[in-house]
Design a protein around this motif. Structure first.
Motif, PDB file in Angstrom:
ATOM      1  N   THR A 179     -10.656  53.164   0.949  1.00 32.99           N
ATOM      2  CA  THR A 179     -11.587  54.281   1.147  1.00 32.99           C
ATOM      3  C   THR A 179     -12.814  54.075   0.257  1.00 32.99           C
ATOM      4  O   THR A 179     -12.733  53.442  -0.790  1.00 32.99           O
ATOM      5  N   ASP A 180     -13.960  54.622   0.660  1.00 29.97           N
ATOM      6  CA  ASP A 180     -15.215  54.281  -0.001  1.00 29.97           C
ATOM      7  C   ASP A 180     -15.448  54.990  -1.326  1.00 29.97           C
ATOM      8  O   ASP A 180     -15.907  54.383  -2.291  1.00 29.97           O
ATOM      9  N   GLN A 181     -15.173  56.304  -1.390  1.00 28.11           N
ATOM     10  CA  GLN A 181     -15.652  57.095  -2.525  1.00 28.11           C
ATOM     11  C   GLN A 181     -14.845  58.386  -2.670  1.00 28.11           C
ATOM     12  O   GLN A 181     -14.036  58.731  -1.817  1.00 28.11           O
ATOM     13  N   ARG A 182     -15.099  59.095  -3.816  1.00 27.00           N
ATOM     14  CA  ARG A 182     -14.486  60.401  -4.095  1.00 27.00           C
ATOM     15  C   ARG A 182     -12.968  60.301  -4.229  1.00 27.00           C
ATOM     16  O   ARG A 182     -12.220  60.815  -3.413  1.00 27.00           O
ATOM     17  N   HIS A 183     -12.552  59.726  -5.356  1.00 32.52           N
ATOM     18  CA  HIS A 183     -11.100  59.546  -5.551  1.00 32.52           C
ATOM     19  C   HIS A 183     -10.634  60.064  -6.912  1.00 32.52           C
ATOM     20  O   HIS A 183      -9.853  59.370  -7.580  1.00 32.52           O
ATOM     21  N   PRO A 184     -11.040  61.235  -7.360  1.00 28.60           N
ATOM     22  CA  PRO A 184     -11.948  62.186  -6.730  1.00 28.60           C
ATOM     23  C   PRO A 184     -13.383  62.087  -7.273  1.00 28.60           C
ATOM     24  O   PRO A 184     -13.643  61.372  -8.225  1.00 28.60           O
ATOM     25  N   ARG A 185     -14.298  62.854  -6.660  1.00 31.45           N
ATOM     26  CA  ARG A 185     -15.586  63.203  -7.254  1.00 31.45           C
ATOM     27  C   ARG A 185     -15.475  64.651  -7.720  1.00 31.45           C
ATOM     28  O   ARG A 185     -15.089  65.528  -6.939  1.00 31.45           O
ATOM     29  N   VAL A 186     -15.819  64.916  -8.990  1.00 31.97           N
ATOM     30  CA  VAL A 186     -15.497  66.197  -9.614  1.00 31.97           C
ATOM     31  C   VAL A 186     -16.747  66.843 -10.199  1.00 31.97           C
ATOM     32  O   VAL A 186     -17.553  66.186 -10.865  1.00 31.97           O
ATOM     33  N   ARG A 187     -16.867  68.153  -9.973  1.00 33.99           N
ATOM     34  CA  ARG A 187     -17.879  68.976 -10.628  1.00 33.99           C
ATOM     35  C   ARG A 187     -17.181  70.091 -11.421  1.00 33.99           C
ATOM     36  O   ARG A 187     -16.244  70.709 -10.922  1.00 33.99           O
ATOM     37  N   PHE A 188     -17.653  70.339 -12.642  1.00 37.77           N
ATOM     38  CA  PHE A 188     -17.331  71.518 -13.463  1.00 37.77           C
ATOM     39  C   PHE A 188     -15.902  71.571 -13.998  1.00 37.77           C
ATOM     40  O   PHE A 188     -15.662  72.144 -15.059  1.00 37.77           O
ATOM     41  N   ALA A 189     -14.908  71.070 -13.309  1.00 44.64           N
ATOM     42  CA  ALA A 189     -13.506  71.251 -13.682  1.00 44.64           C
ATOM     43  C   ALA A 189     -13.195  70.613 -15.030  1.00 44.64           C
ATOM     44  O   ALA A 189     -13.733  69.561 -15.375  1.00 44.64           O
ATOM     45  N   ASP A 190     -12.265  71.227 -15.791  1.00 46.39           N
ATOM     46  CA  ASP A 190     -11.820  70.652 -17.054  1.00 46.39           C
ATOM     47  C   ASP A 190     -10.477  71.279 -17.434  1.00 46.39           C
ATOM     48  O   ASP A 190     -10.412  72.471 -17.725  1.00 46.39           O
ATOM     49  N   PRO A 191      -9.386  70.470 -17.453  1.00 44.33           N
ATOM     50  CA  PRO A 191      -9.401  69.052 -17.125  1.00 44.33           C
ATOM     51  C   PRO A 191      -8.939  68.776 -15.696  1.00 44.33           C
ATOM     52  O   PRO A 191      -8.236  69.589 -15.092  1.00 44.33           O
ATOM     53  N   VAL A 192      -9.328  67.610 -15.196  1.00 41.81           N
ATOM     54  CA  VAL A 192      -8.707  66.999 -14.026  1.00 41.81           C
ATOM     55  C   VAL A 192      -7.980  65.759 -14.531  1.00 41.81           C
ATOM     56  O   VAL A 192      -8.550  64.956 -15.285  1.00 41.81           O
ATOM     57  N   HIS A 193      -6.731  65.615 -14.158  1.00 41.85           N
ATOM     58  CA  HIS A 193      -5.866  64.556 -14.673  1.00 41.85           C
ATOM     59  C   HIS A 193      -5.574  63.565 -13.549  1.00 41.85           C
ATOM     60  O   HIS A 193      -5.020  63.938 -12.510  1.00 41.85           O
ATOM     61  N   VAL A 194      -5.961  62.322 -13.759  1.00 43.41           N
ATOM     62  CA  VAL A 194      -5.822  61.277 -12.748  1.00 43.41           C
ATOM     63  C   VAL A 194      -4.957  60.175 -13.354  1.00 43.41           C
ATOM     64  O   VAL A 194      -5.416  59.400 -14.189  1.00 43.41           O
ATOM     65  N   PHE A 195      -3.678  60.111 -12.939  1.00 41.19           N
ATOM     66  CA  PHE A 195      -2.803  59.112 -13.557  1.00 41.19           C
ATOM     67  C   PHE A 195      -1.926  58.404 -12.534  1.00 41.19           C
ATOM     68  O   PHE A 195      -1.512  58.968 -11.531  1.00 41.19           O
ATOM     69  N   ASN A 196      -1.695  57.129 -12.812  1.00 40.50           N
ATOM     70  CA  ASN A 196      -0.782  56.286 -12.025  1.00 40.50           C
ATOM     71  C   ASN A 196      -1.118  56.229 -10.545  1.00 40.50           C
ATOM     72  O   ASN A 196      -0.236  56.175  -9.679  1.00 40.50           O
ATOM     73  N   ASN A 197      -2.412  56.214 -10.219  1.00 41.36           N
ATOM     74  CA  ASN A 197      -2.852  56.014  -8.838  1.00 41.36           C
ATOM     75  C   ASN A 197      -3.233  54.551  -8.626  1.00 41.36           C
ATOM     76  O   ASN A 197      -3.604  53.835  -9.561  1.00 41.36           O
ATOM     77  N   TYR A 198      -3.183  54.117  -7.369  1.00 42.29           N
ATOM     78  CA  TYR A 198      -3.533  52.749  -6.995  1.00 42.29           C
ATOM     79  C   TYR A 198      -4.837  52.778  -6.217  1.00 42.29           C
ATOM     80  O   TYR A 198      -4.932  53.416  -5.162  1.00 42.29           O
TER      81      TYR A 198
END
Length: 341
Positions: A228-247
């Protein structure tokens, strides 16, 4: 603030006990038009419980249980699906076979929407969690293939909170495959396969929608962002966003973007053939904050980082897999047919 200490899986004994009690004596799913009393005792989810923000006790909701305690129904048509996802009260809705939609349908609170076996599919439209007058809180979506949506495949919006999106296959949509926006909160996105699409996963409605500040707490774990091209994710304002163990594999534009002062923790992921694994700021959006640790970058560029973020471990416990194991583990486990619905 950036260290990991004493991280372990959140005990789920209490939730498991509720599921076991619900399963005892269940006589199987009913047809969509004939719910039975015994079906009302079946479990809300296929198995297990969420890890991450969907597990947190907040906003009057202790974790995400979906339709637990409500009738179980099986739907095979768009009309049946639209009817049951829009009804008040809890329902466990089993999607059997391929359902053709003509657009987005609204899902209201306390629903589990579960694909049956390996062939459940929603095509031509998508699911919108909540409207401005009917909240989409406490919703589970699992084991469903989403294709050819006329807008978003799944839209978590209008202050929906406690949502678990797990073990789905999402591709070939029109806009976003999975968007989380408009003051939604406490969401977990896990074990999904995103492919054959450009805009995968957005968090935050727009650069001007400042009502999202203090909301949009989301966990992404063990997802496969497959070409996929983009936004994996694209994030505005949020805190926190947790991105772990993705491929991440061969993402043409970028992997992750933190914008408009969002705070992201990116850890234990595997980036393969990704020229721009992380961005701080993107296009016309102002920079956000991003902390990265313990990621692997294989034939990939250097990550952009900035600032500090709130530790997700202040909200929930989790186990981090070694990043070298992520490609094999994720590709074996993502998508439909991997859980027993």
């Amino acid at each position: 603030m950036n260290g990991i200490s004493h991280i372990r899986r959140r005990p789920a004994a209490a939730f498991a006990a509720v599921l076991l009690a619900a399963l005892t004596g269940a006589a199987g799913a009913a047809r969509a038009d004939v719910p039975t009393a015994s079906a009302a005792r079946t479990a809300a989810a296929c198995d297990g419980a969420p890890i991450g923000f969907a597990s947190v006790n907040a906003l009057g909701q202790n974790g995400t249980t979906g339709g637990l305690g409500g009738p179980t129904v099986t739907v095979t048509t768009a009309a049946e699906l639209k009817d049951y996802v829009g009804r008040p009260g809890p329902y466990i809705i089993k999607v059997s076979g391929r359902i053709q939609l003509g657009g987005m349908i609204t899902v209201v609170a306390n629903k589990s929407i579960l694909g049956v076996g390996t062939t459940a599919e929603i095509t031509g439209g998508g699911l919108q969690l909540g409207s401005t007058t009917r909240p989409g809180n406490n919703v589970i979506i699992r084991n469903i293939k989403f294709t050819n949506a006329s807008d978003d495949s799944i839209s978590v919006t209008n202050k929906a909170h406690h949502v678990w999106i797990d073990h789905n296959d999402l591709s070939d949509g029109y806009d976003g495959l999975l968007d989380i926006k408009r003051e939604s909160d406490f969401v977990t996105v896990s074990w999904n396969h995103f492919h054959h699409h450009s805009k995968s996963a957005l968090v935050g409605h727009s650069d001007n929608y400042t009502a999202d500040i203090g909301k949009l707490r989301v966990t992404y774990h063990h997802n496969y962002f497959d070409g996929t091209d983009q936004r994996h994710p694209r994030v505005r304002f949020a805190d926190p966003v947790h991105v772990f163990n993705n491929y991440y594999r061969a993402n043409a534009l970028y992997g992750i973007a933190s914008t408009e002062n969002a705070g992201l923790l990116v850890e234990g992921n595997y980036f393969q053939d990704v020229a721009h694994p992380t961005h701080v700021g993107y296009a016309e959006s102002a920079p956000g904050r991003l902390v990265e640790r313990n990621n692997l970058y294989v034939n990939s560029g250097a990550p952009e980082t900035a600032g500090t973020v709130v530790e997700p471990s202040t909200y929930y416990a989790y186990t981090l897999d070694a990043p070298a194991t992520v490609p094999a583990k994720v590709t074996a486990g993502v998508g439909v047919g991997k859980i027993g619905c």
